[in-house]
Design a protein around this motif. Structure first.
Motif, PDB file in Angstrom:
ATOM      1  N   LYS A   5       8.714  -5.507   1.004  1.00 45.85           N
ATOM      2  CA  LYS A   5       7.551  -4.482   0.888  1.00 45.85           C
ATOM      3  C   LYS A   5       6.285  -5.139   0.554  1.00 45.85           C
ATOM      4  O   LYS A   5       6.200  -6.209  -0.180  1.00 45.85           O
ATOM      5  N   PRO A   6       5.243  -4.603   0.787  1.00 39.46           N
ATOM      6  CA  PRO A   6       4.022  -5.323   0.378  1.00 39.46           C
ATOM      7  C   PRO A   6       3.620  -4.557  -1.028  1.00 39.46           C
ATOM      8  O   PRO A   6       4.238  -3.668  -1.522  1.00 39.46           O
ATOM      9  N   ILE A   7       2.778  -4.953  -1.858  1.00 41.22           N
ATOM     10  CA  ILE A   7       2.316  -4.425  -3.207  1.00 41.22           C
ATOM     11  C   ILE A   7       1.924  -3.072  -2.960  1.00 41.22           C
ATOM     12  O   ILE A   7       2.467  -2.341  -3.833  1.00 41.22           O
ATOM     13  N   SER A   8       1.300  -2.859  -1.950  1.00 42.14           N
ATOM     14  CA  SER A   8       0.806  -1.373  -1.766  1.00 42.14           C
ATOM     15  C   SER A   8       0.920  -1.024  -0.177  1.00 42.14           C
ATOM     16  O   SER A   8       0.434  -2.106   0.346  1.00 42.14           O
ATOM     17  N   GLN A   9       1.135  -0.063   0.219  1.00 41.68           N
ATOM     18  CA  GLN A   9       0.873   0.155   1.625  1.00 41.68           C
ATOM     19  C   GLN A   9      -0.608  -0.041   1.939  1.00 41.68           C
ATOM     20  O   GLN A   9      -1.111  -0.417   3.214  1.00 41.68           O
ATOM     21  N   ASP A  10      -1.494   0.144   0.987  1.00 43.31           N
ATOM     22  CA  ASP A  10      -2.949  -0.063   1.363  1.00 43.31           C
ATOM     23  C   ASP A  10      -3.407  -1.514   1.387  1.00 43.31           C
ATOM     24  O   ASP A  10      -4.487  -1.838   1.794  1.00 43.31           O
ATOM     25  N   SER A  11      -2.400  -2.553   0.891  1.00 50.51           N
ATOM     26  CA  SER A  11      -2.947  -3.918   0.885  1.00 50.51           C
ATOM     27  C   SER A  11      -2.702  -4.471   2.474  1.00 50.51           C
ATOM     28  O   SER A  11      -3.266  -5.557   2.556  1.00 50.51           O
ATOM     29  N   VAL A  12      -1.886  -4.028   3.091  1.00 47.56           N
ATOM     30  CA  VAL A  12      -1.694  -4.489   4.613  1.00 47.56           C
ATOM     31  C   VAL A  12      -2.117  -3.413   5.466  1.00 47.56           C
ATOM     32  O   VAL A  12      -2.028  -2.214   5.167  1.00 47.56           O
ATOM     33  N   GLN A  13      -2.369  -3.869   6.982  1.00 49.44           N
ATOM     34  CA  GLN A  13      -2.414  -2.745   7.910  1.00 49.44           C
ATOM     35  C   GLN A  13      -1.598  -3.422   9.227  1.00 49.44           C
ATOM     36  O   GLN A  13      -1.180  -4.524   9.254  1.00 49.44           O
ATOM     37  N   TYR A  14      -1.207  -2.560   9.938  1.00 49.58           N
ATOM     38  CA  TYR A  14      -0.150  -2.597  10.972  1.00 49.58           C
ATOM     39  C   TYR A  14      -0.934  -2.398  12.453  1.00 49.58           C
ATOM     40  O   TYR A  14      -1.451  -1.751  12.415  1.00 49.58           O
ATOM     41  N   ILE A  15      -0.614  -3.466  13.199  1.00 48.39           N
ATOM     42  CA  ILE A  15      -1.178  -3.372  14.521  1.00 48.39           C
ATOM     43  C   ILE A  15      -0.158  -3.467  15.475  1.00 48.39           C
ATOM     44  O   ILE A  15       0.486  -4.632  15.145  1.00 48.39           O
ATOM     45  N   GLU A  16       0.027  -2.800  16.506  1.00 53.72           N
ATOM     46  CA  GLU A  16       0.845  -3.209  17.565  1.00 53.72           C
ATOM     47  C   GLU A  16       0.785  -4.206  18.261  1.00 53.72           C
ATOM     48  O   GLU A  16      -0.330  -4.554  18.500  1.00 53.72           O
ATOM     49  N   ASP A  17       1.584  -5.132  18.702  1.00 52.72           N
ATOM     50  CA  ASP A  17       1.501  -6.339  19.224  1.00 52.72           C
ATOM     51  C   ASP A  17       2.338  -6.715  20.255  1.00 52.72           C
ATOM     52  O   ASP A  17       3.761  -6.577  20.371  1.00 52.72           O
ATOM     53  N   PHE A  18       2.000  -6.813  21.598  1.00 56.00           N
ATOM     54  CA  PHE A  18       2.731  -6.899  22.883  1.00 56.00           C
ATOM     55  C   PHE A  18       2.601  -8.146  23.332  1.00 56.00           C
ATOM     56  O   PHE A  18       2.703  -8.362  24.262  1.00 56.00           O
TER      57      PHE A  18
END
Length: 133
Positions: free
Chosen positions: A71-84
């Motif tokens: 897990k990251p320090i907080s969900q706000d510290s990272v962003q998620y992007i779909e990668d195809f």
């Protein structure tokens, strides 16, 4: 993202491998990263903007060749992007502060989170919790 720098500014600030991975979405060779076997207590930070990303107690050895976290320090510290890319569907992980490419997250982690954040060593720096006495 608050670090609005040009590609030329990033290229001038970062070494070539960090620029290739973090700013161009590359991947370091498996089992080559300096933080893969790090077992010290501390915090992992973005190599570009130095924002905190992961605590050392979230790190585990997944055997995949890159540092892995549940897990990251907080969900706000990272962003998620779909990668195809590469004929696969993956979830890319980026620094929320500067947009640096960190790695990918998978739903096959061994802890209660079920997550495996597979992160390039070169995309992070490490700050030990050790204090000098």
């Amino acid at each position: 993202m608050s670090d609005e720098k040009t590609e030329q500014q990033w290229q001038a600030e970062l070494d070539p491998e960090t620029f290739r991975v973090c700013r161009q979405g590359g991947t370091e060779a498996p089992f080559s990263g300096s933080l893969l076997h790090n077992r010290e207590n501390g915090h992992y930070h973005c190599a570009c903007c130095h924002e905190p990303l992961f605590y050392s107690d979230a790190k585990f050895d997944s055997g995949c060749g890159w540092p892995s976290f549940d897990k990251p320090i907080s969900q706000d510290s990272v962003q998620y992007i779909e990668d195809f890319s590469h004929g696969m569907h993956r979830i890319e992980v980026r620094c929320s502060h500067c947009g640096a490419h960190l790695g990918h997250v998978f739903d096959d982690g061994p802890t209660d989170t079920g997550q495996r954040y597979c992160i390039n060593s070169v995309s992070m720096s490490f700050e030990s919790d050790k204090t000098e006495k």
